[in-house]
Design a protein around this motif. Sequence first.
Motif, PDB file in Angstrom:
ATOM      1  N   LEU A  47       7.349  -9.112  27.340  1.00 41.54           N
ATOM      2  CA  LEU A  47       6.874  -7.967  26.552  1.00 41.54           C
ATOM      3  C   LEU A  47       7.244  -6.611  27.157  1.00 41.54           C
ATOM      4  O   LEU A  47       7.319  -5.609  26.459  1.00 41.54           O
ATOM      5  CB  LEU A  47       5.345  -8.038  26.408  1.00 41.54           C
ATOM      6  N   LEU A  48       7.425  -6.583  28.477  1.00 44.28           N
ATOM      7  CA  LEU A  48       7.711  -5.292  29.125  1.00 44.28           C
ATOM      8  C   LEU A  48       9.140  -5.212  29.664  1.00 44.28           C
ATOM      9  O   LEU A  48       9.408  -4.495  30.640  1.00 44.28           O
ATOM     10  CB  LEU A  48       6.681  -5.024  30.234  1.00 44.28           C
ATOM     11  N   LYS A  49      10.047  -5.947  29.009  1.00 48.42           N
ATOM     12  CA  LYS A  49      11.452  -5.913  29.418  1.00 48.42           C
ATOM     13  C   LYS A  49      11.977  -4.477  29.317  1.00 48.42           C
ATOM     14  O   LYS A  49      11.744  -3.787  28.317  1.00 48.42           O
ATOM     15  CB  LYS A  49      12.279  -6.839  28.509  1.00 48.42           C
ATOM     16  N   GLY A  50      12.631  -4.036  30.366  1.00 46.11           N
ATOM     17  CA  GLY A  50      13.181  -2.677  30.362  1.00 46.11           C
ATOM     18  C   GLY A  50      12.212  -1.628  30.894  1.00 46.11           C
ATOM     19  O   GLY A  50      12.571  -0.463  31.057  1.00 46.11           O
ATOM     20  N   LYS A  51      10.980  -2.026  31.163  1.00 35.72           N
ATOM     21  CA  LYS A  51       9.989  -1.071  31.689  1.00 35.72           C
ATOM     22  C   LYS A  51       9.929  -1.173  33.215  1.00 35.72           C
ATOM     23  O   LYS A  51      10.168  -2.234  33.793  1.00 35.72           O
ATOM     24  CB  LYS A  51       8.590  -1.372  31.125  1.00 35.72           C
ATOM     25  N   HIS A  73       6.403  -8.725  36.729  1.00 33.98           N
ATOM     26  CA  HIS A  73       7.535  -9.664  36.651  1.00 33.98           C
ATOM     27  C   HIS A  73       7.334 -10.683  35.536  1.00 33.98           C
ATOM     28  O   HIS A  73       8.261 -11.015  34.805  1.00 33.98           O
ATOM     29  CB  HIS A  73       7.724 -10.384  37.992  1.00 33.98           C
ATOM     30  N   ARG A  74       6.112 -11.178  35.390  1.00 29.13           N
ATOM     31  CA  ARG A  74       5.838 -12.162  34.334  1.00 29.13           C
ATOM     32  C   ARG A  74       6.080 -11.585  32.941  1.00 29.13           C
ATOM     33  O   ARG A  74       6.355 -12.318  32.005  1.00 29.13           O
ATOM     34  CB  ARG A  74       4.393 -12.658  34.425  1.00 29.13           C
ATOM     35  N   LEU A  75       5.938 -10.275  32.842  1.00 29.16           N
ATOM     36  CA  LEU A  75       6.161  -9.637  31.535  1.00 29.16           C
ATOM     37  C   LEU A  75       7.594  -9.130  31.398  1.00 29.16           C
ATOM     38  O   LEU A  75       7.921  -8.404  30.461  1.00 29.16           O
ATOM     39  CB  LEU A  75       5.167  -8.485  31.342  1.00 29.16           C
ATOM     40  N   GLY A  76       8.456  -9.487  32.345  1.00 27.71           N
ATOM     41  CA  GLY A  76       9.872  -9.151  32.236  1.00 27.71           C
ATOM     42  C   GLY A  76      10.219  -7.746  32.703  1.00 27.71           C
ATOM     43  O   GLY A  76      11.348  -7.283  32.520  1.00 27.71           O
ATOM     44  N   GLY A  77       9.252  -7.048  33.289  1.00 33.09           N
ATOM     45  CA  GLY A  77       9.524  -5.685  33.761  1.00 33.09           C
ATOM     46  C   GLY A  77       9.991  -5.668  35.206  1.00 33.09           C
ATOM     47  O   GLY A  77      10.106  -6.707  35.846  1.00 33.09           O
ATOM     48  N   GLY A 312       1.489   0.429  25.478  1.00 33.69           N
ATOM     49  CA  GLY A 312       1.497   0.374  24.016  1.00 33.69           C
ATOM     50  C   GLY A 312       2.133  -0.873  23.446  1.00 33.69           C
ATOM     51  O   GLY A 312       2.610  -0.870  22.313  1.00 33.69           O
ATOM     52  N   VAL A 313       2.138  -1.967  24.215  1.00 31.96           N
ATOM     53  CA  VAL A 313       2.741  -3.214  23.735  1.00 31.96           C
ATOM     54  C   VAL A 313       1.629  -4.212  23.436  1.00 31.96           C
ATOM     55  O   VAL A 313       0.796  -4.499  24.300  1.00 31.96           O
ATOM     56  CB  VAL A 313       3.699  -3.811  24.799  1.00 31.96           C
ATOM     57  N   GLU A 314       1.584  -4.705  22.210  1.00 33.78           N
ATOM     58  CA  GLU A 314       0.543  -5.665  21.840  1.00 33.78           C
ATOM     59  C   GLU A 314       0.960  -7.079  22.220  1.00 33.78           C
ATOM     60  O   GLU A 314       2.110  -7.464  22.048  1.00 33.78           O
ATOM     61  CB  GLU A 314       0.296  -5.612  20.325  1.00 33.78           C
TER      62      GLU A 314
END
Lengths: 315, 149
Positions: A47-51, A73-77, A312-314
């Motif tokens: 969900l947070l890729k690129g953040k 990391h688990r959220l791809g950030g 702001g990511v649901e």
Amino acid sequence: MQKRVARPKKKMSFKGRDVISIRDFNKQEILHVLRTAEKMEKNRKPLLKGKILATLFFEPSTRTRLSFESAMHRLGGRVIGFADPSVSSTAKGESLPDSIKIVEGYADVIVIRHPLEGAARVAAEAASVPVINGGDGANQHPTQTFLDLYTIKKTKGKLSGLKVGFLGDLKYGRTVHSLAHALSYFGVEMYFISPESLRMPDDDLYELKQKGVKYHEVKDLKKVIGKLDVLYATRIQKERFPDPLEYKKVKDAYILDRSLLKGVKKDLKILHPLPRVNEINYNIDDTPHAAYFGQARNGVPVRQALLALVLGVEA
Amino acid sequence: MKELRVSAIKDGTVIDHIPSKSTFKVVEVLNLSKLDDAVMVAQNLKSKKMKLKGIVKVAGKELTQEEVNKIALLAPTATVNIIKNYSVRKKMNLELPEMLKGIIKCANPKCITNNDMVETKFHVRSTKPLRVQCHYCERYMTENDLEIL
């Protein structure tokens, strides 16, 4: 990013919001964070890729830092930051607001841990990106409070109407103050179990009284342990006692041992913010009452929830 | 004619009904000793409203709301009048605002405001008795803990 100051009115949105003190959250908002944490346990989406998260640790804290990093990391950030303040510009005399204004250009969200009380609020006022407090001295550690609440809800199935005991150092234990404050929304009856010298501060009791919370101050754990649904234990530190004899006198009365668990409710859950030293005997670890290791694990989904919400990511 | 203990001023501010013991504190926190114009200070004056009172007259200076807020903390019974041409032009409101900015020092030595370039902010939680809470470290302070900046 535009910072949100006012509380959301219609649709609950946390986008751009800071997480500084549990006092900043009302009951509905707390429940929203806990529901989001529950979804995060099942979520595997980046969900947070690129953040980018910046972790600014002006004092060491391995667990809080690692669990935030794990959550991101688990959220791809991605994560940048420091764990040793001697390498930061603060060591050269830079003010905290200046340091924050620099870092906000490098990251989408900031986690700060600082030895000075109120530092996280100062950071939040300086930053235009959301700031999450990872502990500011003896003041607040809101993500710990959210994970404590999450653990109680997960293990007991509810927060409302429980009888919760707080044991040990209630004077200096910030986790106790914040958790008691948060539980005051849920009609919880509280038992503060401590030696006289480490009792809950009057300011906190005053706040609880103002909110109509039913509470009891007791010295003897044995007298009340049978009534409790949750027991939140904390460490009694020897250095808190001006007189070592006084410490010797009280320390054993606040150590949890299997023998104390006779006559407790079957579904009593014992929590502890950890690390423990000797206040919970190892012989309790394999009983169904021990919830403290699960509690520590819950730090990851709770922090995932907070990171996603303020960005702001649901889920 | 009754002789005035403290002579009248043409333009400036009159702070009356100060609890007598707080009179010189008011002078101190408002930094009145640094002014070039006349400052008249009297304490232990008999008063109908209170047993003994203090009065401070400051010529050529109108107090700001921020300065009045400081007086509200130190001397809640005081009245503050702005004088123009020997008559009262304006009565200043002595109520404490909800937030006190840059007026008092936080009593907590580990508060960020005592260690970094940050202006203090306090939420006034109650006035009688006075209880304020630091916006940053969240500690409560009562009247006894107050140190005016």
